[in-house]
Design an enzyme around this catalytic site. Structure first.
Site, mmCIF file in Angstrom:
data_model
loop_
_atom_site.group_PDB
_atom_site.id
_atom_site.type_symbol
_atom_site.label_atom_id
_atom_site.label_comp_id
_atom_site.label_asym_id
_atom_site.label_seq_id
_atom_site.Cartn_x
_atom_site.Cartn_y
_atom_site.Cartn_z
ATOM 1 N N ASP A 1 -6.269 -1.083 -2.561
ATOM 2 C CA ASP A 1 -5.471 -1.504 -1.408
ATOM 3 C C ASP A 1 -6.249 -1.223 -0.112
ATOM 4 O OD1 ASP A 1 -2.458 -2.327 -0.768
ATOM 5 O OD2 ASP A 1 -2.941 -0.668 0.583
ATOM 6 N N ARG A 2 -5.711 -0.436 0.805
ATOM 7 C CA ARG A 2 -6.427 -0.151 2.056
ATOM 8 C C ARG A 2 -7.776 0.500 1.779
ATOM 9 N NH1 ARG A 2 -4.441 -3.409 5.178
ATOM 10 N NH2 ARG A 2 -5.321 -2.304 6.958
ATOM 11 N N HIS B 1 4.796 -7.016 6.256
ATOM 12 C CA HIS B 1 4.349 -5.773 6.891
ATOM 13 C C HIS B 1 3.003 -5.967 7.592
ATOM 14 C CE1 HIS B 1 2.446 -5.964 3.005
ATOM 15 N NE2 HIS B 1 1.685 -4.930 3.252
ATOM 16 N N TYR C 1 -3.525 -0.859 9.993
ATOM 17 C CA TYR C 1 -3.156 -2.255 9.741
ATOM 18 C C TYR C 1 -3.453 -3.140 10.946
ATOM 19 C CZ TYR C 1 -0.950 -1.767 5.175
ATOM 20 O OH TYR C 1 -0.729 -1.587 3.842
ATOM 21 N N HIS D 1 1.120 -3.253 -8.747
ATOM 22 C CA HIS D 1 0.087 -3.030 -7.732
ATOM 23 C C HIS D 1 -0.570 -1.663 -7.873
ATOM 24 C CE1 HIS D 1 -1.901 -3.215 -3.837
ATOM 25 N NE2 HIS D 1 -1.227 -2.162 -3.398
#
Length: 292
Positions: free
Chosen positions: A107-108, A152, A212, A272
């Site tokens: 992910d990030r 988001h 983000y 995920h």
């Protein structure tokens, strides 16, 4: 809640002036750095890290702005650029005595890992990405009503103020929403781990939003510059991804081939949070990558 990976030592590692990361280190052998995703901490790697530590030095930091790592303010919008966060990772490895290392991110953390591979090709020997596209491609494929799944991303892309207030008013509901809808097997994230993730995220709303926000600004600029210059990931790359390319109408493997010369792209069937839902499969793929 101070949960830790069993058998790992913890230390604070300086990476920049007035910025230190919380880092878990275990095992011995060639180094592997594991970077967590949202809304998690290094604890997401607890199963994978324990397995890899049998024959590797495993390094699991909390990213800048997350977990128990420092959360600097971001006055100019570059403090949470993936370029900055990738430099943190290289600094951690070097502070621990490793000039070259394998790198995996979810992910990030995968976005940070990709940037590290592009910016520091002499340091990153192997690269694994779990369930993301590179930033530029992520924005390219988000369109129409299907983009609602990424609401988001658009919320936290807004100028400073509103996102922080909205999320800060109901942080557990906001972060818990993703832990719920992105997990196929709720038992993969036990109650105490979930509570630790929520507590860590609750304390990091401004820095998570800044992370983000950077992906809607400076990170896109950096990716565009690399694309224009023809910069690619030259090391062996493994991508593990849900089949959301088909759901959103794009060829995920094709997107990745634009960035990586030596690519293995696998579609997985878990949710995920695959390092927690299918750690055995993740370890198997990581070990195959490290052998390439």
């Amino acid at each position: 809640m101070d949960l830790r990976i069993d058998g790992f030592d913890y230390r604070r590692v300086p990476v920049a002036p007035d910025v230190a990361l919380n880092v878990a280190v275990g095992g011995s052998g060639s180094p592997v750095v594991l970077l967590h995703g949202f809304p998690q901490t290094h604890l997401m790697w607890r199963h994978v890290a324990a397995d890899l530590a049998a024959d590797h030095t495993v390094i699991c930091p909390d990213l800048r702005g997350y977990g128990a790592s420092d959360k600097p303010v971001d006055p100019d919008g570059t403090g949470y650029a993936k370029r900055t966060m990738a430099a943190d990772v290289v600094a951690v490895a070097r502070e621990l005595g490793h000039q070259r290392f394998a790198l995996a991110g979810h992910d990030r953390g995968a976005l940070v890992a990709i940037r590290a591979g592009l910016d520091h090709p002499d340091a990153v020997t192997h690269l694994a990405s779990l369930d993301v596209l590179p930033t530029l491609d992520m924005w390219d494929v988000m369109h129409g009503v299907s983009a609602a799944v990424g609401f988001h991303l658009y919320l936290m892309a807004q100028p400073p103020g509103l996102p922080e207030r909205l999320i800060g008013n109901s942080p557990d509901e906001f972060f818990g929403h993703f832990l719920d809808i992105w997990t196929r097997d709720p038992a993969a994230i036990p109650a105490e781990v979930r509570a630790a993730y929520l507590a860590a995220s609750r304390a990091a709303v401004p820095s998570i939003v800044a992370d983000y926000r950077a992906s809607a600004g400076v990170d896109v600029e950096h990716d565009r510059a690399d694309r224009a210059a023809g910069n690619r990931l030259g090391m062996p790359v493994t991508v593990l991804q849900q089949d959301w390319g088909a759901a959103l109408g794009f060829d995920a493997a094709g997107r990745w081939r634009q960035w990586a010369d030596n690519l293995v792209h696998r579609t997985v069937t878990c949710g995920h949070f695959m390092a927690e839902e299918a750690p055995g499969e993740v370890v198997k793929e990581f070990r195959e990558l490290l052998g390439r």
